[in-house]
Design a protein around this motif. Structure first.
Motif, PDB file in Angstrom:
ATOM      1  N   VAL A  71       0.842  -1.204   0.000  1.00 26.15           N
ATOM      2  CA  VAL A  71       0.000   0.000   0.000  1.00 26.15           C
ATOM      3  C   VAL A  71       0.872   1.247   0.000  1.00 26.15           C
ATOM      4  O   VAL A  71       0.626   2.202  -0.751  1.00 26.15           O
ATOM      5  N   LYS A  72       1.921   1.263   0.830  1.00 23.11           N
ATOM      6  CA  LYS A  72       2.746   2.470   0.936  1.00 23.11           C
ATOM      7  C   LYS A  72       3.414   2.792  -0.394  1.00 23.11           C
ATOM      8  O   LYS A  72       3.441   3.944  -0.843  1.00 23.11           O
ATOM      9  N   ALA A  73       4.014   1.780  -1.048  1.00 25.39           N
ATOM     10  CA  ALA A  73       4.691   2.010  -2.327  1.00 25.39           C
ATOM     11  C   ALA A  73       3.697   2.496  -3.377  1.00 25.39           C
ATOM     12  O   ALA A  73       3.994   3.389  -4.178  1.00 25.39           O
ATOM     13  N   THR A  74       2.508   1.895  -3.358  1.00 27.47           N
ATOM     14  CA  THR A  74       1.492   2.265  -4.353  1.00 27.47           C
ATOM     15  C   THR A  74       1.045   3.709  -4.155  1.00 27.47           C
ATOM     16  O   THR A  74       0.996   4.496  -5.111  1.00 27.47           O
ATOM     17  N   VAL A  75       0.719   4.049  -2.934  1.00 22.87           N
ATOM     18  CA  VAL A  75       0.198   5.397  -2.665  1.00 22.87           C
ATOM     19  C   VAL A  75       1.280   6.444  -2.929  1.00 22.87           C
ATOM     20  O   VAL A  75       1.045   7.455  -3.599  1.00 22.87           O
ATOM     21  N   PHE A  82       8.740   5.323 -12.420  1.00 23.25           N
ATOM     22  CA  PHE A  82       8.374   5.153 -13.826  1.00 23.25           C
ATOM     23  C   PHE A  82       6.862   5.061 -13.956  1.00 23.25           C
ATOM     24  O   PHE A  82       6.188   4.485 -13.086  1.00 23.25           O
ATOM     25  N   ASP A  83       6.313   5.610 -15.047  1.00 28.37           N
ATOM     26  CA  ASP A  83       4.870   5.469 -15.271  1.00 28.37           C
ATOM     27  C   ASP A  83       4.529   4.008 -15.527  1.00 28.37           C
ATOM     28  O   ASP A  83       5.303   3.285 -16.161  1.00 28.37           O
ATOM     29  N   ASN A  84       3.378   3.588 -15.029  1.00 29.78           N
ATOM     30  CA  ASN A  84       2.951   2.212 -15.241  1.00 29.78           C
ATOM     31  C   ASN A  84       2.557   2.008 -16.704  1.00 29.78           C
ATOM     32  O   ASN A  84       2.104   2.937 -17.382  1.00 29.78           O
ATOM     33  N   THR A  85       2.752   0.802 -17.187  1.00 34.01           N
ATOM     34  CA  THR A  85       2.398   0.445 -18.569  1.00 34.01           C
ATOM     35  C   THR A  85       2.247  -1.060 -18.636  1.00 34.01           C
ATOM     36  O   THR A  85       2.833  -1.778 -17.823  1.00 34.01           O
ATOM     37  N   GLN A  86       1.480  -1.558 -19.586  1.00 33.83           N
ATOM     38  CA  GLN A  86       1.432  -3.008 -19.819  1.00 33.83           C
ATOM     39  C   GLN A  86       2.468  -3.406 -20.884  1.00 33.83           C
ATOM     40  O   GLN A  86       2.603  -4.580 -21.220  1.00 33.83           O
ATOM     41  N   ARG A 129      24.114   3.531 -11.234  1.00 31.70           N
ATOM     42  CA  ARG A 129      24.318   2.148 -10.805  1.00 31.70           C
ATOM     43  C   ARG A 129      24.298   1.975  -9.286  1.00 31.70           C
ATOM     44  O   ARG A 129      24.111   0.860  -8.789  1.00 31.70           O
ATOM     45  N   ALA A 130      24.488   3.045  -8.519  1.00 28.96           N
ATOM     46  CA  ALA A 130      24.523   2.915  -7.053  1.00 28.96           C
ATOM     47  C   ALA A 130      23.119   2.955  -6.432  1.00 28.96           C
ATOM     48  O   ALA A 130      22.960   2.646  -5.257  1.00 28.96           O
ATOM     49  N   GLN A 131      22.104   3.334  -7.210  1.00 24.81           N
ATOM     50  CA  GLN A 131      20.764   3.436  -6.627  1.00 24.81           C
ATOM     51  C   GLN A 131      20.141   2.042  -6.502  1.00 24.81           C
ATOM     52  O   GLN A 131      20.291   1.212  -7.400  1.00 24.81           O
ATOM     53  N   PRO A 132      19.418   1.800  -5.394  1.00 24.95           N
ATOM     54  CA  PRO A 132      19.045   0.420  -5.067  1.00 24.95           C
ATOM     55  C   PRO A 132      17.680  -0.062  -5.548  1.00 24.95           C
ATOM     56  O   PRO A 132      17.321  -1.215  -5.256  1.00 24.95           O
ATOM     57  N   GLY A 133      16.894   0.759  -6.241  1.00 23.16           N
ATOM     58  CA  GLY A 133      15.584   0.258  -6.639  1.00 23.16           C
ATOM     59  C   GLY A 133      14.753   1.350  -7.286  1.00 23.16           C
ATOM     60  O   GLY A 133      15.213   2.488  -7.446  1.00 23.16           O
ATOM     61  N   TYR A 134      13.526   1.000  -7.645  1.00 17.57           N
ATOM     62  CA  TYR A 134      12.636   1.988  -8.275  1.00 17.57           C
ATOM     63  C   TYR A 134      11.176   1.646  -7.993  1.00 17.57           C
ATOM     64  O   TYR A 134      10.841   0.542  -7.555  1.00 17.57           O
ATOM     65  N   LEU A 135      10.327   2.640  -8.238  1.00 19.59           N
ATOM     66  CA  LEU A 135       8.878   2.474  -8.124  1.00 19.59           C
ATOM     67  C   LEU A 135       8.247   2.534  -9.512  1.00 19.59           C
ATOM     68  O   LEU A 135       8.771   3.210 -10.409  1.00 19.59           O
ATOM     69  N   ILE A 136       7.131   1.828  -9.666  1.00 16.96           N
ATOM     70  CA  ILE A 136       6.283   2.007 -10.848  1.00 16.96           C
ATOM     71  C   ILE A 136       4.982   2.616 -10.330  1.00 16.96           C
ATOM     72  O   ILE A 136       4.418   2.136  -9.337  1.00 16.96           O
ATOM     73  N   ARG A 137       4.512   3.658 -10.989  1.00 14.57           N
ATOM     74  CA  ARG A 137       3.397   4.440 -10.453  1.00 14.57           C
ATOM     75  C   ARG A 137       2.111   3.598 -10.325  1.00 14.57           C
ATOM     76  O   ARG A 137       1.685   2.953 -11.286  1.00 14.57           O
ATOM     77  N   GLY A 138       1.531   3.616  -9.124  1.00  8.55           N
ATOM     78  CA  GLY A 138       0.291   2.872  -8.875  1.00  8.55           C
ATOM     79  C   GLY A 138       0.486   1.365  -8.908  1.00  8.55           C
ATOM     80  O   GLY A 138      -0.483   0.611  -9.013  1.00  8.55           O
ATOM     81  N   HIS A 139       1.716   0.924  -8.806  1.00  8.94           N
ATOM     82  CA  HIS A 139       1.992  -0.477  -9.079  1.00  8.94           C
ATOM     83  C   HIS A 139       2.881  -1.098  -7.990  1.00  8.94           C
ATOM     84  O   HIS A 139       2.425  -1.987  -7.275  1.00  8.94           O
ATOM     85  N   GLY A 140       4.104  -0.646  -7.827  1.00 10.98           N
ATOM     86  CA  GLY A 140       4.910  -1.265  -6.777  1.00 10.98           C
ATOM     87  C   GLY A 140       6.382  -0.940  -6.862  1.00 10.98           C
ATOM     88  O   GLY A 140       6.792   0.015  -7.532  1.00 10.98           O
ATOM     89  N   LEU A 141       7.153  -1.761  -6.143  1.00  9.41           N
ATOM     90  CA  LEU A 141       8.578  -1.525  -5.909  1.00  9.41           C
ATOM     91  C   LEU A 141       9.420  -2.635  -6.527  1.00  9.41           C
ATOM     92  O   LEU A 141       9.047  -3.810  -6.455  1.00  9.41           O
ATOM     93  N   GLU A 161      -9.101   3.847 -10.298  1.00  8.56           N
ATOM     94  CA  GLU A 161      -8.403   3.736 -11.586  1.00  8.56           C
ATOM     95  C   GLU A 161      -6.907   3.979 -11.420  1.00  8.56           C
ATOM     96  O   GLU A 161      -6.469   4.635 -10.486  1.00  8.56           O
ATOM     97  N   GLY A 162      -6.142   3.389 -12.363  1.00  4.70           N
ATOM     98  CA  GLY A 162      -4.701   3.593 -12.365  1.00  4.70           C
ATOM     99  C   GLY A 162      -3.947   2.702 -11.402  1.00  4.70           C
ATOM    100  O   GLY A 162      -2.760   2.912 -11.170  1.00  4.70           O
ATOM    101  N   TYR A 163      -4.602   1.714 -10.829  1.00 10.74           N
ATOM    102  CA  TYR A 163      -3.939   0.787  -9.909  1.00 10.74           C
ATOM    103  C   TYR A 163      -3.646  -0.527 -10.631  1.00 10.74           C
ATOM    104  O   TYR A 163      -4.566  -1.167 -11.152  1.00 10.74           O
ATOM    105  N   GLU A 164      -2.385  -0.956 -10.588  1.00  8.60           N
ATOM    106  CA  GLU A 164      -2.052  -2.262 -11.145  1.00  8.60           C
ATOM    107  C   GLU A 164      -2.900  -3.359 -10.517  1.00  8.60           C
ATOM    108  O   GLU A 164      -3.280  -4.325 -11.183  1.00  8.60           O
ATOM    109  N   LEU A 165      -3.231  -3.191  -9.234  1.00 13.21           N
ATOM    110  CA  LEU A 165      -3.930  -4.281  -8.555  1.00 13.21           C
ATOM    111  C   LEU A 165      -5.368  -4.483  -9.031  1.00 13.21           C
ATOM    112  O   LEU A 165      -6.008  -5.473  -8.675  1.00 13.21           O
ATOM    113  N   GLN A 166      -5.887  -3.568  -9.842  1.00  8.72           N
ATOM    114  CA  GLN A 166      -7.208  -3.813 -10.436  1.00  8.72           C
ATOM    115  C   GLN A 166      -7.204  -5.121 -11.233  1.00  8.72           C
ATOM    116  O   GLN A 166      -8.240  -5.758 -11.407  1.00  8.72           O
TER     117      GLN A 166
END
Lengths: 208, 208, 208, 208
Positions: free
Chosen positions: A102-106, A143-147, A164-176, B120-125
């Motif tokens: 939930v936290k990553a998504t929000v 990054f923006d979410n996409t299929q 290269r030193a950064q440890p991860g990323y988020l996808i918007r509305g999606h996760g880590l 809308e806009g949630y991967e979890l949908q």
């Protein structure tokens, strides 16, 4: 070809990671996918659409570093290429975890488009490999979410090749997404990220 | 008449769902009710007023699709008709779950009367059956609470007959209803709903 | 004199309640106290200052309805009189629980002095004995905290003698008191209260 | 030299504290460090960088009150001096715990530089040794985070030498330190602190 004992070890680490991550609420409703490197050419990865808290040996399969199934009729996670691109980019990475908290998504939806999440002044930044002090700054791209996964894989490749030193990323509305040399490192990174994302959200609640 | 082995299987799935949902805090204080289809004419459903985390075989009974007790002296849940109306409307539905979480309760009171909750806009949908992308929009109607269950059952029947692809609904100040072809599908829907409702509430805290 | 088997049953219900309430985080740091009625004259109650998640038989003792220790050298909870006043006022009450949750503590400090907490429109109000609909209103008084327990006991006696249908009260910055005919009833009331207090706090976060 | 049975007892109390604190989410991602006194000259303390939920006997070592390893090749926690300064200052202290919760981290960053966190009007203040009423006030200093541990140790020594009744402190963006005569006392203090910090944060969310 790959060593089957190394496969079994990698698959077991994926199964146990799933139990831990699901219990924390970070992989609900069959979301998320996990992988562990077998060797320079192969990774063990979750089969698409399985319950992450109840993974068994037939919920894990092998793909090569181009995401093609090896010795398996199963369909690997739709996001397999987001894993393999990291293994190709970082030869010392041994595990990649993708979670849906939930936290990553929000938070990923609250960061303005085009901006990254910046984390600084937290002692827990030291939980990431290579970080020795709280005085640095971590930049977490969103990054923006996409299929269209191949396009997103290429986007992440370009970004992390330059950071290269950064440890991860988020996808918007999606996760880590995060990774580490071992599964233990990678799980520590997940815990650290979830902690830091919760801190950021808690702070925004009080000071919007 | 119904097949007793199918009954036992359905009842067991209800009992196990209760343990899971109570442990998550989504069915506190003997609230909630659950059901699983036995056949075209019968469903197994929780007896009224039982502790949902400690359901045993004598806490589940059989009703027909008009909500009448079959081979039982017990009183089924006061909201039995909200279950049976869904089984009648969707012949392929195998389970219906109604839960009372804090998030569902609070959010259902914050949505203005006459409006639905739009997600809308949630991967979890994609956790909902038939949803392939985060780009669509889910419409979750919020019905006003009432103790007149036959009237509410008819209201839900009319709405879902016209919006057959939507996966569930809220009752204001009361809770969530969702369903699925199997109990596993239905539990996945509950997890997805709780996740999405928490995301919405978290976002409103930061951006009221 | 009291029946020792009835005592053992009452004490066991107190021990098990403690395990449940501590695990939920509602009785941290040796706070809280619990009691169960043995007969018209005696109650089993927790000894002062014990860890509520690890209660054993020697952490429970007997007092009479004036709060005096019976057949015991132990010191009962400092708030014993807040329990016994309820047993005297309501002969059908079989258990009294006092908990210290974060939600109860915070909300009790946010309610303006002299005002009560009013709860209405929640389906879960039906979890309280005698409540048949969400359409009524529960009035939860908030008493100022004090170390003068006899004075507070008298204050609660006067209030509940006039409002016998209300199911519990808050003490400001301190916690919740509720009761029921059986320990199961009382635990259901605690769950319902915690649920409703969390709903109220969640709502205030979004609409301060 | 130290008594090995006293060492084993102290080490075991550290191991069990870790399991408890990690399960609560207060020591994520190998953060935190814990110690227990063996005698007037020695303490058992966690080895640097270990998983706090899975501590075993080889994750605990002995240091003297100047933080030097005794009969061990391991490296003790980087913050060892923050522990030993407390044992030197308070001869009756038997355990020191340092945790990294989200609440402590967030709140420590919200308190303005140069100010302390003041806690008053909470019944749970009585969980701290020597506090008899909710009417007093606890002053929790917030020290700026630094990787210069000897300097920070000296800062805490000076502050607590003048405020000997205060039960702990925060380090900004980092975590909580508290202590007690026994490990049980110290764990009770942790629980009380986490409770009070959460209350403060919850209140700030509603009344920023």
């Amino acid at each position: 070809m790959f060593d089957v004992t190394r496969y079994a070890t990698a698959a077991q680490s994926v199964i146990e990671a799933g139990r831990f991550l699901y219990d924390r609420g970070w992989s609900p409703a069959t979301s998320s996918n996990y992988s562990a490197r077998i060797d320079a050419e192969h990774v063990a990865i979750t089969v698409s659409g399985r319950h992450k808290g109840k993974l068994a040996t037939d919920d894990v399969m092998v793909v090569d570093l181009h995401g093609r199934a090896v010795q398996s009729q199963c369909k690997s996670s739709a996001e397999t290429l987001l894993h393999t691109v990291i293994y190709r980019l970082f030869p010392d990475v041994g595990a990649v975890l993708h979670t849906h908290s939930v936290k990553a998504t929000v938070l990923s939806r609250l960061v303005p488009p085009g901006e990254a999440l910046e984390l600084e002044g937290y002692e827990l930044q030291k939980a990431f490999n290579g970080v020795q002090t709280h005085e640095g700054r971590l930049t977490i791209p969103v990054f923006d979410n996409t299929q269209d996964i191949p396009a997103l894989a290429e986007q992440t490749r370009l970004w992390f090749d330059e950071h290269r030193a950064q440890p991860g990323y988020l996808i918007r509305g999606h996760g880590l997404y995060t990774w580490g040399q071992t599964m233990d490192d990678c799980l520590r990174h997940i815990e650290a990220f979830e902690f830091l994302l919760e801190c950021e959200l808690e702070t925004m609640r009080v000071r919007p």
